[in-house]
Design an enzyme around this catalytic site. Structure first.
Site, PDB file in Angstrom:
ATOM      1  N   ARG A  78       0.820  -1.211   0.000  1.00 59.99           N
ATOM      2  CA  ARG A  78       0.000   0.000   0.000  1.00 59.99           C
ATOM      3  C   ARG A  78       0.865   1.278   0.000  1.00 59.99           C
ATOM      4  O   ARG A  78       0.497   2.300  -0.563  1.00 59.99           O
ATOM      5  CB  ARG A  78      -0.874  -0.060   1.258  1.00 59.99           C
ATOM      6  CG  ARG A  78      -1.947   0.947   1.301  1.00 59.99           C
ATOM      7  CD  ARG A  78      -3.294   0.311   1.111  1.00 59.99           C
ATOM      8  NE  ARG A  78      -4.273   1.378   1.091  1.00 59.99           N
ATOM      9  CZ  ARG A  78      -5.521   1.221   0.811  1.00 59.99           C
ATOM     10  NH1 ARG A  78      -5.991   0.034   0.522  1.00 59.99           N
ATOM     11  NH2 ARG A  78      -6.342   2.247   0.798  1.00 59.99           N
ATOM     12  N   ASN A 120     -12.666  15.736   0.884  1.00 60.82           N
ATOM     13  CA  ASN A 120     -13.510  14.592   0.546  1.00 60.82           C
ATOM     14  C   ASN A 120     -14.970  14.946   0.805  1.00 60.82           C
ATOM     15  O   ASN A 120     -15.282  15.670   1.760  1.00 60.82           O
ATOM     16  CB  ASN A 120     -13.129  13.392   1.424  1.00 60.82           C
ATOM     17  CG  ASN A 120     -13.923  12.143   1.076  1.00 60.82           C
ATOM     18  OD1 ASN A 120     -14.233  11.885  -0.082  1.00 60.82           O
ATOM     19  ND2 ASN A 120     -14.266  11.361   2.090  1.00 60.82           N
ATOM     20  N   THR A 121     -15.829  14.427  -0.065  1.00 61.06           N
ATOM     21  CA  THR A 121     -17.263  14.585   0.191  1.00 61.06           C
ATOM     22  C   THR A 121     -17.834  13.241   0.631  1.00 61.06           C
ATOM     23  O   THR A 121     -17.567  12.202   0.018  1.00 61.06           O
ATOM     24  CB  THR A 121     -18.012  15.161  -1.028  1.00 61.06           C
ATOM     25  OG1 THR A 121     -19.405  15.263  -0.705  1.00 61.06           O
ATOM     26  CG2 THR A 121     -17.834  14.332  -2.294  1.00 61.06           C
ATOM     27  N   HIS A 122     -18.599  13.295   1.727  1.00 56.97           N
ATOM     28  CA  HIS A 122     -19.138  12.068   2.318  1.00 56.97           C
ATOM     29  C   HIS A 122     -20.653  12.218   2.474  1.00 56.97           C
ATOM     30  O   HIS A 122     -21.151  13.288   2.827  1.00 56.97           O
ATOM     31  CB  HIS A 122     -18.500  11.819   3.692  1.00 56.97           C
ATOM     32  CG  HIS A 122     -19.084  10.639   4.395  1.00 56.97           C
ATOM     33  ND1 HIS A 122     -18.878   9.349   3.952  1.00 56.97           N
ATOM     34  CD2 HIS A 122     -19.880  10.544   5.486  1.00 56.97           C
ATOM     35  CE1 HIS A 122     -19.532   8.515   4.751  1.00 56.97           C
ATOM     36  NE2 HIS A 122     -20.142   9.205   5.684  1.00 56.97           N
ATOM     37  N   GLY A 156      -7.789   9.663   9.506  1.00 60.76           N
ATOM     38  CA  GLY A 156      -8.904   8.839   9.952  1.00 60.76           C
ATOM     39  C   GLY A 156      -9.923   8.593   8.846  1.00 60.76           C
ATOM     40  O   GLY A 156      -9.793   9.093   7.730  1.00 60.76           O
TER      41      GLY A 156
END
Ligand code: GRF
Length: 213
Positions: A78, A120-122, A156
């Site tokens: 990763r 980021n859109t959540h 996170g």
């Protein structure tokens, strides 16, 4: 924590966005559409994905935007994936990196390359319902308001400082699909508005608090 300011006042030159996607790319499309107006102040300079053959990549190609795919399984670990993704995104010299339905958590290298500039859109009203099934968990919990959150990524899962939130009602007869679609419509509008304000007016981060302009 010290307050930091981002963005500049040179409105004449469109700010560069790199957008990361994994799926249908409707949020990407909303940004591509907004960027057609010079007054919006931004241009999508590249679209990256973690998988081939998605509608999101097709939307980018149709708009004439360069694309790249970096699949985790093509790397020995990763960390290597994170390093290559970082280098690729950085090569486009983005002012802002937007995760729009990108289903991968970026690693420390990526986060430190774009501090305060990877967002980021959540599809939930964070801090409620982080993770992959925001609308389903909102429905199961019986909440009456659901929505979307735009935030600055940290290490996170959906835990970073919140830039903007938008709420939609949960209807009695909602299914996961109908609620998901209602959220996505509000989410797209929020993304376009907030990214526009960020690129035009800059933003400041003071601990957990984000101020636009
Ligand atoms: C968005 O609702 C986002 O919050 C979630 O996945 C969806 C992506 O939709 N993580 P799209 O690919 O932009 O259509």
């Amino acid at each position: 924590m010290t307050s930091r300011n981002y963005g500049s006042s040179s409105a004449a030159v469109p700010k560069k966005l790199v957008v990361l996607v994994s799926g249908s790319g409707s949020n990407l499309q909303a940004l591509l559409d907004a960027c057609r107006e010079p007054e919006y102040g931004a241009a999508v300079v590249a679209v990256g994905a973690d998988r081939d053959g998605t509608l999101g990549l097709e939307r980018a190609a149709a708009a004439g935007v360069p694309t790249f795919v970096r699949k985790v399984r093509d790397y020995s670990d990763r960390e290597q994936w994170d390093a290559d993704l970082t280098e690729t995104v950085a090569s486009f010299e983005p002012d802002l990196v937007v995760s729009a339905g990108f289903l991968k958590l970026c690693g420390p290298r990526f986060l430190s390359a774009f501090p305060g500039r990877y967002i980021n859109t959540h599809n939930s009203l964070l801090p409620a319902f982080p993770g992959m099934n925001g609308p389903g968990e909102a429905l199961a919990a019986g909440v009456k308001l659901a929505g979307a959150t735009l935030f600055i990524c940290d290490s996170g899962v959906d835990t970073g400082p919140i830039i903007a939130q938008t709420a939609v009602p949960v209807e009695d007869d909602d299914t996961v699909d109908t609620l998901t679609e209602r959220i996505k419509e509000a989410e797209r509008g929020q993304l376009v508005t907030a990214v526009g304000r960020m690129v035009r007016d800059g933003w400041a981060v003071d601990g957990r608090r984000v101020r636009l302009g």
